[in-house]
Design a protein around this motif. Structure first.
Motif, PDB file in Angstrom:
ATOM      1  N   UNK A 163       0.841  -1.208   0.000  1.00  0.00           N
ATOM      2  CA  UNK A 163       0.000   0.000   0.000  1.00  0.00           C
ATOM      3  C   UNK A 163       0.873   1.253   0.000  1.00  0.00           C
ATOM      4  N   UNK A 164       1.846   1.286   0.909  1.00  0.00           N
ATOM      5  CA  UNK A 164       2.633   2.518   1.044  1.00  0.00           C
ATOM      6  C   UNK A 164       3.618   2.668  -0.117  1.00  0.00           C
ATOM      7  N   UNK A 165       3.889   1.601  -0.839  1.00  0.00           N
ATOM      8  CA  UNK A 165       4.741   1.715  -2.034  1.00  0.00           C
ATOM      9  C   UNK A 165       3.939   2.143  -3.254  1.00  0.00           C
ATOM     10  N   UNK A 166       2.653   2.353  -3.074  1.00  0.00           N
ATOM     11  CA  UNK A 166       1.814   2.816  -4.192  1.00  0.00           C
ATOM     12  C   UNK A 166       1.486   1.728  -5.196  1.00  0.00           C
ATOM     13  N   UNK A 167       1.539   0.463  -4.768  1.00  0.00           N
ATOM     14  CA  UNK A 167       1.259  -0.630  -5.703  1.00  0.00           C
ATOM     15  C   UNK A 167      -0.240  -0.734  -5.970  1.00  0.00           C
ATOM     16  N   UNK A 168      -0.554  -1.503  -7.000  1.00  0.00           N
ATOM     17  CA  UNK A 168      -1.953  -1.681  -7.396  1.00  0.00           C
ATOM     18  C   UNK A 168      -2.682  -2.652  -6.472  1.00  0.00           C
ATOM     19  N   UNK A 169      -1.928  -3.557  -5.868  1.00  0.00           N
ATOM     20  CA  UNK A 169      -2.582  -4.521  -4.987  1.00  0.00           C
ATOM     21  C   UNK A 169      -1.692  -5.698  -4.667  1.00  0.00           C
ATOM     22  N   UNK A 170      -2.328  -6.795  -4.321  1.00  0.00           N
ATOM     23  CA  UNK A 170      -1.590  -7.996  -3.942  1.00  0.00           C
ATOM     24  C   UNK A 170      -2.357  -9.210  -4.432  1.00  0.00           C
TER      25      UNK A 170
END
Ligand SMILES: *[C@@H]1O[C@H](CO)[C@@H](O)[C@H](O)[C@H]1NC(C)=O
Ligand SMILES: *[C@@H]1O[C@H](CO)[C@@H](O)[C@H](O)[C@H]1NC(C)=O
Ligand SMILES: *[C@@H]1O[C@H](CO)[C@@H](O)[C@H](O)[C@H]1NC(C)=O
Ligand SMILES: *[C@@H]1O[C@H](CO)[C@@H](O)[C@H](O)[C@H]1NC(C)=O
Length: 390
Positions: A360-367
């Protein structure tokens, strides 16, 4: 298929080398499919995904869709010589169960057909990707099968491209695949199929197989909806020392999720198109000496299962039945447990929480999880979904 395909393809190829020319060309080619529509701008919607191993005990109709946005059918294979997808009796049985089990569910989830997987034939992918005709046969067949069964998307899990030539062909494959998907959506008037890929945890594959080879980052960024780094399998019984399956941090090496995700972003991949892998399994070793049981302790091979992998729910049972000692390593953000000569590296609630926060804090799209439902009663899936928020 599309009469002007070759012109479009040409302009797409140029896009990579001469962007100005393409701007010019696209202004003068309104009659064609707008080339920019092939490039997929990151879309804000987040992804909470999981792979469903086909034929698994967990019936698709019992999947709790609250915790997921996308579910992958894992896996279908291509024919190793003819390169079209092979719809065997097994697929004919399980794909309809999967699609029907998930259709009309609330909340709704999108379904993707995943091609390949860990045990698949890498040489066959390599051959297919080498040549334009075989790429077309493959692409055509994937779209055909996806539409025939009502999937929302396609996913490639080629483990792994062996060299730089494979990587470069993979980029061409993604470009042509996106193009075919766009053209198909226009002629069928359906929403375009999603196109995604499971990839190595880092943007350059270094530790396995041949020499270092780097993914075609620009093609991945431009033509896929997202890519899913498999942030696990870092240490296993193939080595003679215990280690974590999926350390978030490792001060002593580059074999960590933080390093891998950073390498993707530093190579130019859009963070908003990365969906980070989380393992719902661990890896078990047999210790050489039961009294030496730290991280990096000498081991003599796998334990419990023939390949040393254990689902999360099985690990909990093992720990309980054997009165295992459980240790949380807050540097690696991982757990290990040991009992007698058995040592298991794995993830549990607190490490998954920290990893989801990291994503989340790395700005990713999801998991995404490998694999769906290995947490029985959705304990970890629920927790991850809550931590991510939606
Ligand atoms: C993998 O694909 C290659 C290339 O088509 C083929 O020669 C080989 O037999 C395949 N291996 C298996 C196990 O199917
Ligand atoms: C794709 O497959 C369809 C149906 O089998 C066929 O009509 C079409 O010509 C194929 N297109 C290409 C590019 O192979
Ligand atoms: C592990 O140990 C065995 C024998 O003790 C040895 O043959 C093998 O090469 C070792 N493997 C690694 C990866 O060090
Ligand atoms: C880790 O990766 C960096 C850059 O990617 C490299 O400079 C460094 O040598 C690597 N460290 C190890 C221990 O491999």
């Amino acid at each position: 298929m599309h009469p002007q395909l070759d012109v479009i393809k040409m302009s797409l190829q140029r896009l990579i080398f001469t962007p100005l020319l393409v701007v010019f060309m696209s202004i003068h080619s309104h009659a064609l499919v707008e080339p920019s529509t092939w490039k997929h701008a990151p879309n804000k919607a987040s992804v909470r995904a999981a792979y469903w191993p086909a034929g698994d005990d967990l019936s698709p109709s019992s999947i709790d869709t609250k915790y997921f946005t996308h579910i992958y059918y894992a896996f279908i294979q291509q024919h190793p010589q003819l390169f079209h997808l092979r719809v065997t009796e097994f697929e004919k049985k399980w794909i309809p169960q999967f699609i029907n089990g998930l259709r009309d569910r609330y909340p709704p989830v999108k379904t993707l057909l995943s091609i390949g997987g860990g045990g698949s034939n890498s040489t066959a992918f390599s051959l297919m990707a080498t040549n334009k005709h075989t790429r077309q046969v493959f692409i055509n067949s994937t779209i055909h099968v996806a539409r025939q069964y009502g999937f929302h998307g396609l996913d490639l899990d080629w483990e792994f491209p062996e060299n730089e030539v494979d990587m470069s062909n993979l980029g061409i494959l993604f470009q042509e695949w996106r193009q075919a998907i766009t053209v198909e959506a226009q002629s069928s008037k359906k929403p375009p199929l999603l196109l995604t890929a499971a990839v190595y945890y880092a943007s350059t594959i270094k530790l396995i197989g041949n020499g270092p080879r780097t993914y075609p980052i620009q093609a991945i960024r431009d033509y896929l909806d997202w890519a899913s780094p498999m942030c696990f399998d870092y240490h296993g019984a193939w080595a003679n020392f215990t280690g974590f399956n999926a350390a978030l941090y490792d001060p002593k090496s580059n074999v960590s999720t933080r390093y891998g995700i950073r390498s993707w972003i530093e190579s130019g991949m859009s963070a908003q198109k990365l969906v980070m892998g989380l393992p719902l399994y661990g890896r078990a070793w047999t210790l050489r000496d039961p009294n030496v049981h730290g991280v990096g302790a000498e081991a003599v091979g796998e334990a419990i299962d023939t390949d040393g992998t254990l689902d999360y729910d099985e690990i909990l049972v093992f720990n309980k039945e054997n009165g295992a000692t459980i240790v949380y390593d807050d540097v690696a953000v991982s757990f290990y447990s040991y009992a007698g000569k058995t040592w298991i590296g794995y993830d549990d609630g607190p490490s998954i929480t920290k990893k989801v926060r990291f994503a989340r804090s790395s700005g990713l799209k999801g998991y995404f999880f490998w694999a769906l439902g290995k947490d029985k009663d959705w304990t970890i899936s629920r927790q991850a979904s809550n931590v991510w928020g939606h």
